[in-house]
Design a protein around this motif. Structure first.
Motif, PDB file in Angstrom:
ATOM      1  N   LYS A   1      -2.644   5.123   5.781  1.00  0.00           N
ATOM      2  CA  LYS A   1      -3.383   6.031   6.663  1.00  0.00           C
ATOM      3  C   LYS A   1      -4.877   5.740   6.580  1.00  0.00           C
ATOM      4  O   LYS A   1      -5.586   5.729   7.600  1.00  0.00           O
ATOM      5  CB  LYS A   1      -3.093   7.479   6.275  1.00  0.00           C
ATOM      6  N   GLN A   2      -5.347   5.468   5.373  1.00  0.00           N
ATOM      7  CA  GLN A   2      -6.758   5.132   5.174  1.00  0.00           C
ATOM      8  C   GLN A   2      -7.097   3.806   5.859  1.00  0.00           C
ATOM      9  O   GLN A   2      -8.173   3.666   6.461  1.00  0.00           O
ATOM     10  CB  GLN A   2      -7.050   5.046   3.679  1.00  0.00           C
ATOM     11  N   LEU A   3      -6.192   2.835   5.789  1.00  0.00           N
ATOM     12  CA  LEU A   3      -6.420   1.546   6.457  1.00  0.00           C
ATOM     13  C   LEU A   3      -6.533   1.718   7.961  1.00  0.00           C
ATOM     14  O   LEU A   3      -7.370   1.074   8.609  1.00  0.00           O
ATOM     15  CB  LEU A   3      -5.277   0.583   6.133  1.00  0.00           C
TER      16      LEU A   3
ATOM     17  N   GLY B   1       4.389   9.727   6.727  1.00  0.00           N
ATOM     18  CA  GLY B   1       3.763  10.942   6.216  1.00  0.00           C
ATOM     19  C   GLY B   1       4.745  11.961   5.663  1.00  0.00           C
ATOM     20  O   GLY B   1       4.335  12.973   5.090  1.00  0.00           O
ATOM     21  N   LEU B   2       6.047  11.704   5.806  1.00  0.00           N
ATOM     22  CA  LEU B   2       7.044  12.667   5.343  1.00  0.00           C
ATOM     23  C   LEU B   2       6.986  12.806   3.815  1.00  0.00           C
ATOM     24  O   LEU B   2       7.003  11.809   3.095  1.00  0.00           O
ATOM     25  CB  LEU B   2       8.436  12.203   5.764  1.00  0.00           C
TER      26      LEU B   2
ATOM     27  N   GLN C   1     -10.434  -4.769   0.200  1.00  0.00           N
ATOM     28  CA  GLN C   1     -11.167  -3.869  -0.689  1.00  0.00           C
ATOM     29  C   GLN C   1     -10.304  -2.774  -1.301  1.00  0.00           C
ATOM     30  O   GLN C   1     -10.605  -2.289  -2.393  1.00  0.00           O
ATOM     31  CB  GLN C   1     -12.333  -3.234   0.084  1.00  0.00           C
ATOM     32  N   LEU C   2      -9.238  -2.383  -0.630  1.00  0.00           N
ATOM     33  CA  LEU C   2      -8.409  -1.304  -1.174  1.00  0.00           C
ATOM     34  C   LEU C   2      -7.592  -1.825  -2.361  1.00  0.00           C
ATOM     35  O   LEU C   2      -6.812  -2.764  -2.215  1.00  0.00           O
ATOM     36  CB  LEU C   2      -7.466  -0.753  -0.103  1.00  0.00           C
TER      37      LEU C   2
ATOM     38  N   PHE D   1       0.828  -1.198   0.000  1.00  0.00           N
ATOM     39  CA  PHE D   1       0.000   0.000   0.000  1.00  0.00           C
ATOM     40  C   PHE D   1       0.867   1.254   0.000  1.00  0.00           C
ATOM     41  O   PHE D   1       1.984   1.257   0.516  1.00  0.00           O
ATOM     42  CB  PHE D   1      -0.918   0.026   1.228  1.00  0.00           C
ATOM     43  N   SER D   2       0.331   2.324  -0.553  1.00  0.00           N
ATOM     44  CA  SER D   2       1.002   3.620  -0.482  1.00  0.00           C
ATOM     45  C   SER D   2       0.845   4.192   0.919  1.00  0.00           C
ATOM     46  O   SER D   2       0.028   3.712   1.721  1.00  0.00           O
ATOM     47  CB  SER D   2       0.398   4.578  -1.506  1.00  0.00           C
ATOM     48  N   ALA D   3       1.603   5.238   1.216  1.00  0.00           N
ATOM     49  CA  ALA D   3       1.514   5.876   2.533  1.00  0.00           C
ATOM     50  C   ALA D   3       0.109   6.397   2.790  1.00  0.00           C
ATOM     51  O   ALA D   3      -0.423   6.263   3.895  1.00  0.00           O
ATOM     52  CB  ALA D   3       2.531   7.007   2.628  1.00  0.00           C
ATOM     53  N   SER D   4      -0.524   6.979   1.779  1.00  0.00           N
ATOM     54  CA  SER D   4      -1.884   7.498   1.968  1.00  0.00           C
ATOM     55  C   SER D   4      -2.876   6.370   2.181  1.00  0.00           C
ATOM     56  O   SER D   4      -3.834   6.510   2.962  1.00  0.00           O
ATOM     57  CB  SER D   4      -2.295   8.352   0.762  1.00  0.00           C
TER      58      SER D   4
END
Length: 505
Positions: free
Chosen positions: A14-16, A136-137, A222-223, A8-11
């Motif tokens: 965060k969503q997870l 998040g950097l 689902q992502l 997964f990407s960093a964003s």
């Protein structure tokens, strides 16, 4: 069916976290507690208790993890010095809450760092826990914290990074001249970061470990992602079972075009690997000088002899074969180039191209348009550069690789520590088997034989890539476990292939 691990990407991570908080439900603070507890447990199991632990906590949630880890280690009677790294003076709510939880226990002094005047003295026998910046950097670290990170890196201590080394970007290239923690270990929460899988970040990430913090399974499923990490469970589920009344005709007839004068070993390795991966029949097309060699070293294989004495130069028809592989040890002479050109013009099915076959394409870039759809190319980085152009860094090369796969509708197997497979659909799969002992001449020839054998058995090109790359690395791991990395050779990969494939059951 089992699946590969998603990257997964960093964003998305965060969503997870947020979806887990909403659906479990669990508070964000308790989810942080869960993550910190996994880190403390790992430290308890893998690092010595008698050391002094220096824990540096930033102002975001990564810092919150650090405060919680400090509290847990202190409650376990560890010696801990904790440092509050003040950058903006504003903490995330969960970071502030965990700092307060530690302060309320009065177990240790909280040291405040707001500039470089009071950097702690760290001895080489200590352990540093980096919880300054998390995923998040989005820009390089500036200001006085660069000196702190330099001070930590120069202290020659064991450094443990929480989730990601501070200063490293999760999803893109990090300027090597920027300030980045160089960790010995990185504890990543549940999933690897894309940046962990590229050589350019090896000295910063060290050994990365995945800690299961029980993020919501439905949200994970689902992502959508396009990047994956192979798992043994998934590879095992892709294998085709053999029935009681199977015969050799059910498992395909592979054609391997390999070898030249002085390079017949490449042909031998590829042919024997093809046999060991379970193909029904193998024909080795070799130059005349290689006939006795291939018949002696691979008596189970059939030999097709070229009219040329020292190299391959005949026009070959692969129509009667289930799959073909070309490249190991063939050289790039004019007659051999003509052979490859003829094959590309007349091939009706995907084929495997390795080594000198790829180098020939580099000499004749207009032939790339002739590649059969779904074919598999297995370059190392320098060979890939010859067909796709130079890359500024590993992420740039990855983008070139994805574009190449989509443009020519082929699978690229870029060999390396985490061999990277890209598909015509734009997906990427990273391998997680193998070891440095495989960095020997002939290892790539073995992979060519494996992939050709799997294609011949009727595996779709993508599944042939995934199974082949994983089992190739797994055979290397079994060989290293048995005889060590230093002395193992490509022949050992062939010898351990049956055990690797069997263990997948």
């Amino acid at each position: 069916m089992n699946s590969a691990n998603k990257i997964f990407s960093a964003s998305q991570l965060k969503q997870l976290d947020q979806l887990t908080i909403e659906r479990e439900p669990v508070s964000s603070l308790n989810l942080m507690e869960r993550a910190a507890s996994c880190c403390a447990d790992w430290i308890l199991q893998h690092l010595p208790q008698e050391k002094t632990y220096f824990i540096f906590c930033g102002e975001g949630n990564n810092g919150g993890d650090g405060w919680a880890i400090a509290r847990m280690l202190l409650q376990l009677q560890y010696t801990v010095q904790v440092y509050k790294v003040v950058i903006t003076g504003k903490q995330s709510p969960d970071c502030a809450a965990n700092e307060q939880r530690l302060a309320d226990l009065h177990l240790t002094k909280i040291n405040r760092l707001a500039d470089t005047t009071d950097l702690p003295v760290i001895s080489e026998n200590d352990i540093v826990v980096d919880a300054i910046f998390g995923t998040g950097l989005t820009r390089p670290i500036t200001g006085w914290v660069t000196e702190l990170i330099g001070h930590i890196n120069q202290s020659e201590v064991t450094i443990l990074a929480i989730d990601i080394p501070s200063g490293l970007f999760a999803d893109g290239h990090s300027d090597p001249s920027s300030s980045i923690i160089s960790a010995a270990y990185t504890l990543s929460f549940q999933f690897p970061k894309l940046g962990f899988l590229f050589p350019e970040n090896q000295n910063h990430v060290g050994e990365w470990k995945l800690l299961d913090i029980q993020l919501n399974k439905t949200a994970i499923a689902q992502l959508p992602v396009s990047n994956y990490l192979l798992t043994g469970e998934w590879i095992s589920s892709l294998r085709k079972p053999r029935t009681k009344f199977s015969h050799k005709g059910n498992f395909g007839h592979a054609l391997l075009i390999a070898g030249s004068y002085g390079k017949m070993g490449a042909a031998v390795l590829a042919v024997n690997a093809c046999l060991r991966i379970g193909v029904g029949l193998v024909t080795a097309h070799v130059p005349r000088c290689g006939y006795e060699i291939i018949q002696t070293t691979s008596p189970v294989a059939m030999a097709s002899v070229d009219t040329n004495e020292t190299l391959i130069g005949d026009e070959l028809d692969m129509g009667s074969f289930s799959a073909a592989g070309i490249g190991p040890g063939i050289g790039t002479g004019r007659p051999t180039q003509a052979t490859l050109h003829y094959l590309l013009q007349h091939a009706q099915k995907p084929m495997v191209l390795d080594a000198d076959a790829i180098n020939i394409l580099g000499l004749n870039p207009d032939w790339l348009a002739l590649l059969p759809v779904g074919s598999i190319l297995t370059p190392h980085p320098k060979e890939f550069e010859r067909i796709a152009g130079k890359a500024a860094n590993d992420f740039d090369r990855w983008n070139l690789q994805r574009s190449f796969s989509k443009k020519y509708k082929v699978h690229i197997v870029l060999k390396g520590a985490h061999t990277c497979i890209t598909t015509p659909e734009g997906e990427t799969y990273f391998n997680n088997t193998g070891n440095p002992g495989m960095a020997k001449a002939g290892s790539g020839d073995v992979l060519t034989g494996i992939l050709t054998g799997l294609l011949a058995q009727g595996y779709e090109p993508l599944y042939a890539c995934l199974i082949g790359v994983y089992v190739h690395g797994y055979a290397g791991d079994l060989a290293a476990e048995s005889i060590g990395q230093t002395g193992m050779t490509a022949e050992d990969l062939v010898n351990y292939l049956p055990a690797a494939f069997k263990n997948l059951q």
